[in-house]
Write an enzyme that holds these catalytic residues in place. Structure first.
Site, short mmCIF file in Angstrom:
data_model
loop_
_atom_site.label_atom_id
_atom_site.label_comp_id
_atom_site.label_asym_id
_atom_site.label_seq_id
_atom_site.Cartn_x
_atom_site.Cartn_y
_atom_site.Cartn_z
N SER A 174 -1.20 -6.61 -6.91
CA SER A 174 0.06 -6.03 -6.46
C SER A 174 -0.07 -5.49 -5.04
CB SER A 174 0.50 -4.96 -7.46
OG SER A 174 1.82 -4.54 -7.23
N ASP A 261 6.89 -12.34 -13.71
CA ASP A 261 6.60 -11.10 -12.98
C ASP A 261 7.92 -10.51 -12.48
OD1 ASP A 261 5.80 -9.12 -11.14
OD2 ASP A 261 3.96 -10.20 -10.67
N HIS A 300 3.84 -8.50 -14.74
CA HIS A 300 3.17 -8.09 -13.51
C HIS A 300 1.75 -7.61 -13.74
CE1 HIS A 300 2.90 -6.72 -9.39
NE2 HIS A 300 2.63 -5.48 -9.78
#
Length: 325
Positions: A174, A261, A300
């Site tokens: 991320s 995601d 995610h």
């Protein structure tokens, strides 16, 4: 990665660097009470050691050093005072080392991160994970893009000072993909490139993320969107322009992204892969993109649940690095 901001906060956001930092890093939320980072057994994480390492003179980083599974039984139990030295010596045993750069929100102890550490530990990799400045038990100073990148480079230098010839892989997730990519660019430009870079759920830049995220969709229809959100971040040096930084990364690159995601759109990971693939003259051995079907609902944070993940990582490293695997 994007926090919801009400319209009446636009002016505060534009004028306050602290608000902009919180928007990107979100480093002061998610922990209801102080956490003892030395007691890792409560996470069912065994074979780990908690230590603190200087990034700069006045900045200490909280760090977990996690042993490969096969070394856990060898941990000395007779002298607690020597344990830190013993752990440090193991970094030079030629097993691969993964430096994990986490995303925003609170700490290295977040459950989905611990799940990934365990996967890598069971692959018999050393895992080094840390909290950037301003996060968790690291020095409480406001983070910045340059600051967290400096913290990452400091961790890499520390690992290399103790790891001899062990291969080093950097894994970013991320927001950590932007941090890891920029740090790796700096290293590669100094001929100190790591052995591989692994990016999980990466974005191309903060600007692209803002223009793609579901959470900013209600605001993007307004003509003031860029002026109120994108430009202030650029002026404050919070760009994390991975699509630019990645062009200077010369080590093998593996990108992992789930189709479902909801935080960093899959399209941004795919776009980043295409940029690198074309810049490397279609060298498929040095850059690879792996898609995780939306039916698995990894989203995610939970690619670590994929049973094939160890095989994917090992095969990529064997093909592109072929060292100590």
């Amino acid at each position: 990665m994007i926090t919801y901001f009400k319209l009446n906060r636009r002016r505060t956001f534009r004028s306050s660097s602290s608000v902009q930092n919180h928007f990107v890093f979100q480093n002061d939320g998610g922990q209801e009470r102080p956490m003892d980072f030395s007691y890792m057994e409560k996470f069912e994480l065994f074979g780990a050691y908690n230590r603190y390492i200087h990034s700069e003179v006045d900045v200490l980083l909280g760090v977990w050093q996690i042993l490969p599974h096969d070394l856990i039984s060898e941990i000395p139990v007779d002298d607690e005072s020597k344990k830190g030295t013993w752990f440090l010596q193991q970094l030079g045993d030629d097993r691969p080392i993964v430096l994990y750069c986490h995303g925003n929100k609170p700490s290295r102890a977040t459950p989905h991160r611990v799940m990934l550490y365990k996967v890598l530990q069971n692959m018999n990799f050393h895992v080094i994970t840390f909290d950037y400045r301003g996060f968790a038990d690291s020095t409480d100073v406001e983070p910045s893009e340059n600051g967290v990148v400096q913290d990452t480079i400091a961790m890499i230098n520390w690992i290399r000072a103790h790891s001899k010839s062990s291969p080093l892989y950097i894994w970013g997730h991320s927001l950590g993909t932007g941090i890891a990519s920029k740090a790796t660019r700096i290293l590669c430009e100094s001929n100190l490139c790591p052995d591989a870079l692994i990016l999980q759920s990466p974005f191309t830049s903060i600007k692209d993320e803002l223009h793609s995220s579901r959470k900013t969709l209600p605001f993007r229809i307004f003509p003031w969107f860029d002026a109120m959100f994108v430009q202030p971040l650029n002026e404050h040096g919070l760009t994390f322009d991975t699509k630019e930084n990645i062009l200077y990364v010369t080590c093998p690159l593996l990108i992992l992204h789930a189709e479902d995601d909801a935080v960093v759109p899959y399209s941004l990971g795919k776009k980043l892969f295409q940029i690198v693939f074309e810049s490397r003259n279609s060298d498929s051995k040095s850059v690879k993109f792996v898609t995780f079907d939306k039916k698995f609902k990894y989203g995610h944070n939970y690619i670590c649940r994929a049973p094939e993940l160890p095989i994917i990582v090992r095969e990529f490293l064997r093909e592109s690095v072929a060292k100590n695997l």
